[in-house]
Design an enzyme around this catalytic site. Structure first.
Site, PDB file in Angstrom:
ATOM      1  N   LYS A 163     -10.303  -4.342  -3.851  1.00  0.00           N
ATOM      2  CA  LYS A 163     -11.238  -3.231  -4.037  1.00  0.00           C
ATOM      3  C   LYS A 163     -10.489  -1.984  -4.497  1.00  0.00           C
ATOM      4  O   LYS A 163     -10.925  -1.281  -5.385  1.00  0.00           O
ATOM      5  CB  LYS A 163     -11.951  -2.933  -2.723  1.00  0.00           C
ATOM      6  CG  LYS A 163     -12.906  -4.008  -2.302  1.00  0.00           C
ATOM      7  CD  LYS A 163     -13.750  -3.526  -1.127  1.00  0.00           C
ATOM      8  CE  LYS A 163     -13.622  -4.472   0.033  1.00  0.00           C
ATOM      9  NZ  LYS A 163     -12.615  -4.069   1.022  1.00  0.00           N
ATOM     10  N   LYS A 182      -3.562  -9.873  -6.758  1.00  0.00           N
ATOM     11  CA  LYS A 182      -4.798 -10.359  -6.155  1.00  0.00           C
ATOM     12  C   LYS A 182      -5.934  -9.369  -6.450  1.00  0.00           C
ATOM     13  O   LYS A 182      -5.686  -8.177  -6.609  1.00  0.00           O
ATOM     14  CB  LYS A 182      -4.627 -10.562  -4.642  1.00  0.00           C
ATOM     15  CG  LYS A 182      -4.868  -9.315  -3.813  1.00  0.00           C
ATOM     16  CD  LYS A 182      -5.129  -9.660  -2.365  1.00  0.00           C
ATOM     17  CE  LYS A 182      -5.513  -8.405  -1.568  1.00  0.00           C
ATOM     18  NZ  LYS A 182      -6.922  -8.053  -1.639  1.00  0.00           N
ATOM     19  N   LYS A 209       0.840  -1.211   0.000  1.00  0.00           N
ATOM     20  CA  LYS A 209       0.000   0.000   0.000  1.00  0.00           C
ATOM     21  C   LYS A 209       0.875   1.263   0.000  1.00  0.00           C
ATOM     22  O   LYS A 209       0.491   2.265  -0.573  1.00  0.00           O
ATOM     23  CB  LYS A 209      -0.975  -0.027   1.181  1.00  0.00           C
ATOM     24  CG  LYS A 209      -1.952  -1.202   1.060  1.00  0.00           C
ATOM     25  CD  LYS A 209      -3.408  -0.871   1.258  1.00  0.00           C
ATOM     26  CE  LYS A 209      -4.239  -1.998   0.660  1.00  0.00           C
ATOM     27  NZ  LYS A 209      -5.573  -2.153   1.060  1.00  0.00           N
TER      28      LYS A 209
HETATM   29  P1  ATP Z   1      -8.517  -3.127  -0.235  1.00  0.00           P
HETATM   30  O1  ATP Z   1      -7.967  -3.162  -1.646  1.00  0.00           O
HETATM   31  O2  ATP Z   1      -9.161  -1.837   0.115  1.00  0.00           O
HETATM   32  O3  ATP Z   1      -7.501  -3.594   0.788  1.00  0.00           O
HETATM   33  P2  ATP Z   1      -9.612  -5.765  -0.354  1.00  0.00           P
HETATM   34  O4  ATP Z   1     -10.250  -6.137  -1.630  1.00  0.00           O
HETATM   35  O5  ATP Z   1      -8.224  -6.256  -0.096  1.00  0.00           O
HETATM   36  O6  ATP Z   1      -9.712  -4.176  -0.222  1.00  0.00           O
HETATM   37  P3  ATP Z   1     -10.344  -6.073   2.420  1.00  0.00           P
HETATM   38  O7  ATP Z   1     -11.498  -5.306   2.974  1.00  0.00           O
HETATM   39  O8  ATP Z   1      -8.973  -5.539   2.689  1.00  0.00           O
HETATM   40  O9  ATP Z   1     -10.575  -6.235   0.836  1.00  0.00           O
HETATM   41  O10 ATP Z   1     -10.408  -7.582   2.910  1.00  0.00           O
HETATM   42  C1  ATP Z   1     -11.610  -8.230   3.317  1.00  0.00           C
HETATM   43  C2  ATP Z   1     -11.385  -9.719   3.371  1.00  0.00           C
HETATM   44  O11 ATP Z   1     -11.291 -10.252   2.034  1.00  0.00           O
HETATM   45  C3  ATP Z   1     -10.073 -10.127   4.060  1.00  0.00           C
HETATM   46  O12 ATP Z   1     -10.310 -11.304   4.821  1.00  0.00           O
HETATM   47  C4  ATP Z   1      -9.132 -10.420   2.922  1.00  0.00           C
HETATM   48  O13 ATP Z   1      -8.113 -11.338   3.275  1.00  0.00           O
HETATM   49  C5  ATP Z   1     -10.087 -11.017   1.905  1.00  0.00           C
HETATM   50  N1  ATP Z   1      -9.602 -10.826   0.526  1.00  0.00           N
HETATM   51  C6  ATP Z   1      -9.376  -9.653  -0.081  1.00  0.00           C
HETATM   52  N2  ATP Z   1      -8.978  -9.840  -1.341  1.00  0.00           N
HETATM   53  C7  ATP Z   1      -8.935 -11.186  -1.545  1.00  0.00           C
HETATM   54  C8  ATP Z   1      -8.592 -12.011  -2.668  1.00  0.00           C
HETATM   55  N3  ATP Z   1      -8.234 -11.481  -3.826  1.00  0.00           N
HETATM   56  N4  ATP Z   1      -8.653 -13.351  -2.525  1.00  0.00           N
HETATM   57  C9  ATP Z   1      -9.031 -13.901  -1.333  1.00  0.00           C
HETATM   58  N5  ATP Z   1      -9.378 -13.166  -0.242  1.00  0.00           N
HETATM   59  C10 ATP Z   1      -9.333 -11.823  -0.341  1.00  0.00           C
HETATM   60 MG    MG Z   2      -7.180  -5.536   1.615  1.00  0.00          MG
END
Ligand code: ATP
Ligand code: MG
Length: 332
Positions: free
Chosen positions: A194, A191, A111
């Site tokens: 969001k 990965k 990040k």
């Molecule tokens: P951001 O990009 O803002 O960090 P994010 O998509 O990573 O958002 P989070 O809110 O950080 O989502 O994570 C919520 C949950 O989803 C966590 O348990 C995280 O490990 C899981 N997660 C996020 N992205 C993935 C992915 N690509 N595959 C599997 N699990 C995921």
């Molecule tokens: Mg995340």
């Protein structure tokens, strides 16, 4: 029952990575544990965001979680910033956390590179806040995606440090993964995230999703329709494994390796299978965001009050152990 704690940031719409990597487990496990799920808005303010949009994003995320199958009775879903204990406990944990451990965290490094112009102390301190989130409720089981395993291990370290310095207080929690703990983004390079915009959202319409899936990268060696493909090198194959049942998976694998089916046909089958999971979620969301909107909001209010009570008890215990209790109160 053991305590389950987990969180999700209101940084965008829930995507397939969140759903298959984490949320599906939250739904599956909610009857087996005392479950707390938090919309972690205090984490979300560590990257650039628009304050006017935050309340709507929080409500939408909570509503989406209910639409995905989180049960209003069996899970305490709440908004993190409504419970002051999270920030309080973070400060206390800061005082037992070596700086070097935070600088080594993979998510911080990612990040920091992604938001280079706005790196703040909150981004570095994110794992400490996450440890406070979990330990405030004495969480023992933390269902997350693979990217969060390092933070759960760190939480265990925090609990150990605290317990050895101030006496036994916190359990050592365990991360719990799904069978697909790392869903890749549409670009196939990182990965699904969001904040990266490489997502398929669970609330997107069938047409919106098809517009993303149709041009998505497949096995780069499969240039012509007649070239046999290697599913293991194809991102769409990894998506098939999320939603396509076993017998059809085998047909697709065989069809790809023998050039029996083309990439567009393969993508159409994925799309059709994905809709079997997403159609009901979209329908439930429409209901919850429409007529049942007041019910969701009332639930979040009541749950926050419940969490404040649990948090207050933990904070009393922690502050007492750390000597942060007033002498005149001890004497009386
Ligand atoms: P951001 O990009 O803002 O960090 P994010 O998509 O990573 O958002 P989070 O809110 O950080 O989502 O994570 C919520 C949950 O989803 C966590 O348990 C995280 O490990 C899981 N997660 C996020 N992205 C993935 C992915 N690509 N595959 C599997 N699990 C995921
Ligand atoms: Mg995340």
């Amino acid at each position: 029952m053991k305590v389950l704690f987990t969180g999700i940031q209101p940084t965008g719409d829930i995507h397939l990575g969140n759903y298959f990597g984490a949320v599906a487990n939250w739904v599956r496990l909610q009857g087996d544990y005392t479950s707390y799920i938090s919309v972690v808005d205090l984490h979300a303010v560590t990257i650039p965001y628009e304050p006017a949009e935050m309340p709507g994003k929080v409500r939408e995320l909570a509503t989406t979680l209910y639409a995905c199958g989180i049960d209003m009775e069996r899970t305490t879903l709440f908004v993190q910033s409504e419970v002051p204990g999270h920030a309080d406990l973070t400060w206390l944990f800061n005082s037992i956390t070596p700086l070097g451990e935070l600088e080594r965290m993979t998510q911080f490094k990612d990040k920091r590179d992604q938001f280079r112009a706005t790196v703040n102390v909150g981004l570095l301190d994110y794992p400490v806040l996450q440890a406070a989130d979990i330990l405030l409720y004495k969480g023992e089981v933390v269902p997350v995606g693979e990217d969060q395993v390092q933070h759960v291990e760190f939480t265990r370290e925090v609990a150990r440090h605290f317990n050895s310095r101030y006496g036994d207080t916190f359990p050592e929690c365990q991360a719990l993964l799904t069978s697909t703990p790392r869903v890749m983004g549409l670009d196939g390079d990182a990965k699904m995230s969001k904040s990266k915009g490489n997502t398929i959202g669970v609330l997107e319409t069938p047409d919106q999703i098809w517009a993303k899936v149709a041009p998505a990268k497949t096995d780069p060696a499969r240039v012509r329709r007649s070239d046999p493909g290697t599913p293991e090198k194809c991102n769409i194959w990894s998506y098939h494994k999320l939603v396509t049942p076993e017998p059809e998976l085998k047909l697709i694998h065989d069809g790809c390796t023998t050039a029996g089916i083309g990439c567009i046909d393969c993508k159409k089958r994925f799309h059709a299978n994905l809709m079997k999971t997403l159609d009901p979620i979209r329908a439930r969301y429409a209901e919850l965001a429409g007529d049942r909107r007041g019910e969701v909001e009332a639930r979040l209010e009541a749950n926050a009050a419940r969490c404040r009570a649990v948090a207050a008890e933990t904070m009393l215990e922690v502050k007492g152990k750390m000597g942060l209790k007033k002498v005149w109160k001890i004497q009386s």
